[in-house]
Design a protein around this motif. Sequence first.
Motif, PDB file in Angstrom:
ATOM      1  N   LEU A   1      10.922  -0.384  -5.853  1.00  0.00           N
ATOM      2  CA  LEU A   1       9.863  -0.713  -4.901  1.00  0.00           C
ATOM      3  C   LEU A   1       8.703   0.285  -4.994  1.00  0.00           C
ATOM      4  O   LEU A   1       8.912   1.441  -5.373  1.00  0.00           O
ATOM      5  N   PRO A   2       7.505  -0.135  -4.622  1.00  0.00           N
ATOM      6  CA  PRO A   2       6.415   0.844  -4.533  1.00  0.00           C
ATOM      7  C   PRO A   2       6.768   1.936  -3.521  1.00  0.00           C
ATOM      8  O   PRO A   2       7.245   1.646  -2.422  1.00  0.00           O
ATOM      9  N   LEU A   3       6.551   3.174  -3.923  1.00  0.00           N
ATOM     10  CA  LEU A   3       6.744   4.313  -3.030  1.00  0.00           C
ATOM     11  C   LEU A   3       5.438   5.093  -2.997  1.00  0.00           C
ATOM     12  O   LEU A   3       4.936   5.518  -4.039  1.00  0.00           O
ATOM     13  N   PHE A   4       4.900   5.269  -1.800  1.00  0.00           N
ATOM     14  CA  PHE A   4       3.644   5.989  -1.622  1.00  0.00           C
ATOM     15  C   PHE A   4       3.947   7.376  -1.079  1.00  0.00           C
ATOM     16  O   PHE A   4       4.476   7.524   0.023  1.00  0.00           O
ATOM     17  N   ALA A   5       3.608   8.384  -1.880  1.00  0.00           N
ATOM     18  CA  ALA A   5       3.889   9.779  -1.537  1.00  0.00           C
ATOM     19  C   ALA A   5       2.591  10.489  -1.181  1.00  0.00           C
ATOM     20  O   ALA A   5       1.551  10.265  -1.817  1.00  0.00           O
TER      21      ALA A   5
ATOM     22  N   ALA B   1      -3.639   0.836   1.476  1.00  0.00           N
ATOM     23  CA  ALA B   1      -4.446  -0.361   1.736  1.00  0.00           C
ATOM     24  C   ALA B   1      -5.169  -0.826   0.479  1.00  0.00           C
ATOM     25  O   ALA B   1      -5.379  -2.033   0.289  1.00  0.00           O
ATOM     26  N   SER B   2      -5.541   0.116  -0.398  1.00  0.00           N
ATOM     27  CA  SER B   2      -6.257  -0.255  -1.622  1.00  0.00           C
ATOM     28  C   SER B   2      -5.327  -0.815  -2.695  1.00  0.00           C
ATOM     29  O   SER B   2      -5.780  -1.569  -3.565  1.00  0.00           O
ATOM     30  N   ARG B   3      -4.037  -0.457  -2.627  1.00  0.00           N
ATOM     31  CA  ARG B   3      -3.097  -0.885  -3.665  1.00  0.00           C
ATOM     32  C   ARG B   3      -2.287  -2.119  -3.270  1.00  0.00           C
ATOM     33  O   ARG B   3      -1.762  -2.809  -4.145  1.00  0.00           O
ATOM     34  N   LEU B   4      -2.150  -2.371  -1.976  1.00  0.00           N
ATOM     35  CA  LEU B   4      -1.327  -3.478  -1.513  1.00  0.00           C
ATOM     36  C   LEU B   4      -2.167  -4.455  -0.696  1.00  0.00           C
ATOM     37  O   LEU B   4      -2.957  -4.041   0.146  1.00  0.00           O
ATOM     38  N   GLU B   5      -1.980  -5.726  -0.955  1.00  0.00           N
ATOM     39  CA  GLU B   5      -2.471  -6.714  -0.009  1.00  0.00           C
ATOM     40  C   GLU B   5      -1.583  -6.660   1.225  1.00  0.00           C
ATOM     41  O   GLU B   5      -0.460  -6.148   1.168  1.00  0.00           O
ATOM     42  N   LYS B   6      -2.073  -7.190   2.331  1.00  0.00           N
ATOM     43  CA  LYS B   6      -1.259  -7.156   3.536  1.00  0.00           C
ATOM     44  C   LYS B   6       0.100  -7.795   3.249  1.00  0.00           C
ATOM     45  O   LYS B   6       0.175  -8.977   2.928  1.00  0.00           O
ATOM     46  N   PRO B   7       1.175  -7.011   3.336  1.00  0.00           N
ATOM     47  CA  PRO B   7       2.487  -7.527   2.936  1.00  0.00           C
ATOM     48  C   PRO B   7       3.113  -8.404   4.018  1.00  0.00           C
ATOM     49  O   PRO B   7       2.804  -8.284   5.203  1.00  0.00           O
ATOM     50  N   ASP B   8       4.015  -9.297   3.565  1.00  0.00           N
ATOM     51  CA  ASP B   8       4.757 -10.118   4.512  1.00  0.00           C
ATOM     52  C   ASP B   8       5.777  -9.277   5.281  1.00  0.00           C
ATOM     53  O   ASP B   8       6.069  -9.540   6.448  1.00  0.00           O
ATOM     54  N   LEU B   9       6.306  -8.260   4.602  1.00  0.00           N
ATOM     55  CA  LEU B   9       7.274  -7.364   5.221  1.00  0.00           C
ATOM     56  C   LEU B   9       6.597  -6.030   5.536  1.00  0.00           C
ATOM     57  O   LEU B   9       5.655  -5.621   4.848  1.00  0.00           O
ATOM     58  N   PRO B  10       7.072  -5.305   6.552  1.00  0.00           N
ATOM     59  CA  PRO B  10       6.431  -4.029   6.891  1.00  0.00           C
ATOM     60  C   PRO B  10       6.702  -2.954   5.848  1.00  0.00           C
ATOM     61  O   PRO B  10       7.686  -3.005   5.090  1.00  0.00           O
ATOM     62  N   LEU B  11       5.810  -1.990   5.790  1.00  0.00           N
ATOM     63  CA  LEU B  11       6.082  -0.747   5.083  1.00  0.00           C
ATOM     64  C   LEU B  11       7.157   0.016   5.851  1.00  0.00           C
ATOM     65  O   LEU B  11       7.239  -0.090   7.076  1.00  0.00           O
ATOM     66  N   LEU B  12       7.957   0.787   5.141  1.00  0.00           N
ATOM     67  CA  LEU B  12       8.943   1.648   5.785  1.00  0.00           C
ATOM     68  C   LEU B  12       8.528   3.098   5.569  1.00  0.00           C
ATOM     69  O   LEU B  12       8.561   3.598   4.438  1.00  0.00           O
TER      70      LEU B  12
ATOM     71  N   LEU C   1      16.848   1.612   5.780  1.00  0.00           N
ATOM     72  CA  LEU C   1      16.732   0.962   4.483  1.00  0.00           C
ATOM     73  C   LEU C   1      17.404  -0.406   4.457  1.00  0.00           C
ATOM     74  O   LEU C   1      17.067  -1.255   3.620  1.00  0.00           O
ATOM     75  N   ALA C   2      18.335  -0.619   5.373  1.00  0.00           N
ATOM     76  CA  ALA C   2      19.035  -1.906   5.423  1.00  0.00           C
ATOM     77  C   ALA C   2      18.155  -3.030   5.948  1.00  0.00           C
ATOM     78  O   ALA C   2      18.450  -4.212   5.716  1.00  0.00           O
ATOM     79  N   SER C   3      17.075  -2.709   6.654  1.00  0.00           N
ATOM     80  CA  SER C   3      16.159  -3.724   7.173  1.00  0.00           C
ATOM     81  C   SER C   3      15.100  -4.036   6.117  1.00  0.00           C
ATOM     82  O   SER C   3      14.667  -3.142   5.380  1.00  0.00           O
ATOM     83  N   PRO C   4      14.656  -5.294   6.014  1.00  0.00           N
ATOM     84  CA  PRO C   4      13.700  -5.674   4.969  1.00  0.00           C
ATOM     85  C   PRO C   4      12.392  -4.886   5.067  1.00  0.00           C
ATOM     86  O   PRO C   4      11.883  -4.636   6.159  1.00  0.00           O
ATOM     87  N   HIS C   5      11.854  -4.501   3.923  1.00  0.00           N
ATOM     88  CA  HIS C   5      10.594  -3.768   3.859  1.00  0.00           C
ATOM     89  C   HIS C   5       9.954  -4.009   2.505  1.00  0.00           C
ATOM     90  O   HIS C   5      10.628  -4.342   1.526  1.00  0.00           O
ATOM     91  N   SER C   6       8.646  -3.825   2.452  1.00  0.00           N
ATOM     92  CA  SER C   6       7.893  -4.133   1.235  1.00  0.00           C
ATOM     93  C   SER C   6       7.664  -2.924   0.343  1.00  0.00           C
ATOM     94  O   SER C   6       7.487  -3.054  -0.874  1.00  0.00           O
ATOM     95  N   ALA C   7       7.622  -1.750   0.928  1.00  0.00           N
ATOM     96  CA  ALA C   7       7.354  -0.519   0.193  1.00  0.00           C
ATOM     97  C   ALA C   7       7.801   0.654   1.061  1.00  0.00           C
ATOM     98  O   ALA C   7       8.036   0.505   2.264  1.00  0.00           O
TER      99      ALA C   7
END
Length: 236
Positions: free
Chosen positions: A76-80, A112-123, A45-51
Motif C-alpha cells: 500500500l502507499p505509505l506516506f512518511a 492530496a497531490s498524490r492521491l485522488e480522494k479515496p473511497d477508503l480512509p487513510l490510516l 490495520l484490520a479495518s479497511p484503509h487506502s494508505a
Amino acid sequence: MRVVVTRPEISADKTAERLKVMGHEPMLLPLSKAIHKPQDAMDALASPHSALVMTSAEAVRTLAGIDPPLDADFGLPLFAVGEKTAAAARSVGFRNVHVGSGDGDSLADLIASRLEKPDLPLLYLAGKPRAGSLESRLEQNDMPVRVAEIYEMIAIDYSPDDIVERLGTPPAQAVLLYSRENAIRFFDLAARHPLHLSEIKFLCISQRTADAVPAAFRAHLRIAETPDEIALLALL
C-alpha cells in the motif's frame, strides 16, 4: 562543543554518533521513552484503509513488534513525514513509500497531490501526544483519515542532581530540541537551574518547537532551516 541530546534513547544514540563524527561531545538526556501498543496497531490495520501515514519511526518500531509479522500492507502507499521515518518503513518491508519534507502540513499536501480522494480512509498510525495539525490539514484537503494511537511517549524523570551533572559538569554549550513537547519537558526539568542555562544555545528543529522556549532563554535560540536533524545539526 558539548551538546545535550534530548531525544529518546534509541534515536539519541544515533545522534550521538553523528555528533562525535562532527567533532562534538554528546551529552545524553533522553526526556521521554516510547510505550508501544502493537495490539492497537493490529486492530487499526484490520479495518479497511487506502494508505498509511506515519510521522515517526516509532510507529514503525511498533509495527515491527507485531507477532506474527506484518505483511499485508507492505504494498500500500505509505506516506512518511521525512526520510528518517521513510527509511525505517523501507527497512521492515514497505515498498511504496512517499516522503514528505518534515512537517505535518507539507505531508498532508503531498498526500492530496498524490492521491485522488479515496473511497477508503487513510490510516494515520500516530503517537501520543501529537500536534493534530496533520489530520486537520487532511480534512481541509477533503481527505478522509482515521487516527490510531499505536504508541505513547511518556516522560522520564531526573533528580535535580542528575540535571546539574548533565548540564553543568563541565557546562553544556548547546541543547538540541526536537518538538514542542520535548522543549516543554526540557525547561520543566532544567529551568530550575538558570545559572547552567544562561550561556547555552537552544537549537530548535522548527518554529513550533521554538515557540515553547521560555522568553528568558530566547536570546540564544536558533531554528533549523528545515524540520530535520541534518538542518538542526548544521546550526552547531
